[in-house]
Design an enzyme around this catalytic site. Sequence first.
Site, PDB file in Angstrom:
ATOM      1  N   CYS A   1      -6.505   1.719  18.209  1.00 15.07           N
ATOM      2  CA  CYS A   1      -7.146   1.654  19.523  1.00 15.07           C
ATOM      3  C   CYS A   1      -7.469   0.220  19.929  1.00 15.07           C
ATOM      4  O   CYS A   1      -7.638  -0.653  19.084  1.00 15.07           O
ATOM      5  CB  CYS A   1      -8.445   2.433  19.484  1.00 15.07           C
TER       6      CYS A   1
ATOM      7  N   LYS B   1      12.510  -1.991   8.546  1.00 17.15           N
ATOM      8  CA  LYS B   1      12.661  -2.503   9.919  1.00 17.15           C
ATOM      9  C   LYS B   1      13.520  -1.551  10.727  1.00 17.15           C
ATOM     10  O   LYS B   1      13.196  -1.208  11.850  1.00 17.15           O
ATOM     11  CB  LYS B   1      13.320  -3.883   9.834  1.00 17.15           C
TER      12      LYS B   1
ATOM     13  N   GLU C   1      12.799  -4.343   3.014  1.00 14.27           N
ATOM     14  CA  GLU C   1      12.322  -4.753   4.337  1.00 14.27           C
ATOM     15  C   GLU C   1      13.365  -4.407   5.413  1.00 14.27           C
ATOM     16  O   GLU C   1      13.011  -3.957   6.505  1.00 14.27           O
ATOM     17  CB  GLU C   1      12.001  -6.256   4.323  1.00 14.27           C
TER      18      GLU C   1
ATOM     19  N   ARG D   1      -1.052  -2.833  20.100  1.00 12.97           N
ATOM     20  CA  ARG D   1      -1.741  -2.186  18.981  1.00 12.97           C
ATOM     21  C   ARG D   1      -1.298  -0.731  18.817  1.00 12.97           C
ATOM     22  O   ARG D   1      -1.580  -0.113  17.797  1.00 12.97           O
ATOM     23  CB  ARG D   1      -3.253  -2.236  19.202  1.00 12.97           C
TER      24      ARG D   1
ATOM     25  N   ASN E   1     -13.355   2.168  18.360  1.00 11.37           N
ATOM     26  CA  ASN E   1     -12.152   1.971  17.553  1.00 11.37           C
ATOM     27  C   ASN E   1     -12.553   2.178  16.102  1.00 11.37           C
ATOM     28  O   ASN E   1     -13.509   1.564  15.631  1.00 11.37           O
ATOM     29  CB  ASN E   1     -11.609   0.546  17.768  1.00 11.37           C
ATOM     30  N   GLY E   2     -11.846   3.073  15.399  1.00 14.38           N
ATOM     31  CA  GLY E   2     -12.183   3.343  13.998  1.00 14.38           C
ATOM     32  C   GLY E   2     -12.215   4.841  13.760  1.00 14.38           C
ATOM     33  O   GLY E   2     -11.672   5.616  14.547  1.00 14.38           O
TER      34      GLY E   2
ATOM     35  N   GLU F   1      11.776   1.962  11.480  1.00 17.36           N
ATOM     36  CA  GLU F   1      10.607   2.000  12.360  1.00 17.36           C
ATOM     37  C   GLU F   1      10.959   1.766  13.825  1.00 17.36           C
ATOM     38  O   GLU F   1      10.293   2.293  14.703  1.00 17.36           O
ATOM     39  CB  GLU F   1       9.505   1.048  11.894  1.00 17.36           C
TER      40      GLU F   1
ATOM     41  N   LYS G   1       0.059  -1.537  15.594  1.00 21.50           N
ATOM     42  CA  LYS G   1       0.201  -2.889  15.048  1.00 21.50           C
ATOM     43  C   LYS G   1      -0.763  -3.129  13.901  1.00 21.50           C
ATOM     44  O   LYS G   1      -0.415  -3.732  12.899  1.00 21.50           O
ATOM     45  CB  LYS G   1      -0.035  -3.911  16.158  1.00 21.50           C
TER      46      LYS G   1
HETATM   47  C1  F6R Z   1       6.234  -3.157   9.678  1.00 25.63           C
HETATM   48  C2  F6R Z   1       4.840  -3.526   9.822  1.00 25.63           C
HETATM   49  C3  F6R Z   1       3.849  -2.839   8.950  1.00 25.63           C
HETATM   50  C4  F6R Z   1       2.790  -3.849   8.462  1.00 25.63           C
HETATM   51  C5  F6R Z   1       1.705  -3.112   7.676  1.00 25.63           C
HETATM   52  C6  F6R Z   1       0.660  -4.068   7.154  1.00 25.63           C
HETATM   53  O1  F6R Z   1       7.028  -3.865  10.577  1.00 25.63           O
HETATM   54  O2  F6R Z   1       4.483  -4.341  10.636  1.00 25.63           O
HETATM   55  O3  F6R Z   1       4.470  -2.210   7.873  1.00 25.63           O
HETATM   56  O4  F6R Z   1       3.419  -4.813   7.665  1.00 25.63           O
HETATM   57  O5  F6R Z   1       1.097  -2.166   8.502  1.00 25.63           O
HETATM   58  O6  F6R Z   1       0.018  -4.721   8.198  1.00 25.63           O
HETATM   59  P1  F6R Z   1      -0.778  -6.070   7.959  1.00 25.63           P
HETATM   60  O7  F6R Z   1       0.222  -7.097   7.550  1.00 25.63           O
HETATM   61  O8  F6R Z   1      -1.422  -6.369   9.275  1.00 25.63           O
HETATM   62  O9  F6R Z   1      -1.763  -5.792   6.865  1.00 25.63           O
END
Ligand code: F6R
Length: 599
Positions: A2, A481, A477, A27, A105-106, A484, A594
Amino acid sequence: MCGIIGYIGNEDAVPIIVEGLKKLEYRGYDSAGVAVLNDGRFDVIKKKGRLAALEVEIQNTAQNATPIHGHLGIGHTRWATHGEPSNENAHPHLGNQEKIAVVHNGIIENYHTLRARLQSKGIVFQSETDSEVIPQLAEYYYEAENNLFDTVIKVASRLEGSYALGFMCVDTPDTIIAIKKDNPLIIGVSEHGNFIASDIPAVLKHTNQVYYLNDNELAVLTKEGITFYDTDKERIHKEIETITWSMESAEKGGYEHFMLKEIMEQPMILKNTLAKTLSQPPVDITRFNRIIITACGSAYNAGVVARYVFEKLCRTPVEVELASEFRYKDAIIDEKSLVILVSQSGETADTIAAMREAKAAGASTLAIVNVVGSTIAKECDYCFFTAAGPEIAVATTKAFSAQLLVLYSLAIRFAAQLNKISPAEEKSLRAELEALPDKVNALFAHTEEIQKYAASCIGYKSIFFIGRNIDYAIALEGSLKLKEISYIHSEAYAGGELKHGTIALIEENTLVVAISTCKRLEAKIMSNVEQVASRGANILSIGARHATASAVIPLPETHELFTPSLSVVVLQLFSYYVAANKGLDIDKPRNLAKSVTVE
Ligand code: F6R
């Protein structure tokens, strides 16, 4: 997750809030809403779907001669956790008496208990959300407290879970109150008014002056100023910070998607991150006998790559754990353990929990983080910042590459401290790192080729990524990629593992992406490629040339340990163009957020 924005000031809050919400779209969300306080009542508009739907609804009210406007308001983009995406479940939520409005948010973990208690007192709920207990509880306490500030403190003391909250009350039309625990919230200060927001881009058009709210701190905003308190109601002093990056760096800059822009920024990001590694905090690796890297998603994949690098250079065993597993496994760690946390956002709930577990067990924590002022950056013992700038596309690219670089640099430094490499070797490894940005740039010469090949791949039902050793690590990776953003099923396998089961899935019209950068293992991966090609698979080869491949993307030469920084760029471009050719919402893939601030 959120997104929150709140505004109090001289201007009309509605357009400012809607504009701010657009900057928080990255987000992830599935509904949005806004509430303004005007003439002693709340005007609320909430809409399932994209912000465009909310804007239409706002315009409709204007056409019906009842435009919503006001000088204070709160807005929210909701990523559904409790209750489906719907108008009713969207925020802001109001209490039954429509006296208090809240954005959240949470996750409120004890909402069942709170809701049942309030319902037993005759309070009727309008939504299925956990969040609605907050305004309902607030109105219930407000009856006795008759004061929003005391009410917010009392409500917070009853909540279990995580929250960033913005409150408005009809009796105090000159105040917004914010409080947070385990979810980010910043406070922005501008000439025409003050803001609360989940992230900087939401306010950057108006100000680069912000405060970062810490857990259990309250901010009381009026249009004239902001005061901060702890939950004992003591005034606290906070330092204002200046944001040095511009809105432009958070905009698309002519690219069709943020993801492509962020892929293309990588040479510059690598240069900036390398420069930043010069001012990394000192860590004495000789104090530790164990290194554990823990993270989620792509950041975890960066950890898997790093394990090969640390073990090869430092000759120290390294474990890599998913943060969501590490936090519950009662890890065998103590003060001689170094736990490395990797996180772009610095707000990932599982990674935060893993960090706190590690600290509680006496381990030292070293974080590699992109967002300054984030929870992990603030709570870890040593913080190494990546210089990726704001990453807007949900699928990480430039932050991942920056994480790799910081991990490489750390491994070289530790290896030198441990006398596992000579000063000459250290110098030569560093020179290889410095050459990486230009090599990534050179790779972009293959963009069109990758784009064309990707266009022919949109019909695949399944795509496999294979590699050996560090190529296997980066295959993880590549696979993440692709799935997703393109929604094509994919898996990554260590080449040698295929024949232990997965090869059963290989048939005509399967694509296998073979990553082959390790010279000493070239013959091995070649034989895996032949095994799948002879069963009808098409082959895209990254690195070495295989006779059976339908396309080959060669890579510039570099040290074997650093090849993931090159192969990942090809993998990113490949995934991007597959998804682009499918016409998908690349920057905001379905079901993803995000920053995963809930467990
Ligand atoms: C994939 C992606 C997610 C993040 C994961 C960790 O493209 O972005 O897999 O890598 O959610 O997020 P952070 O790095 O913010 O802890």
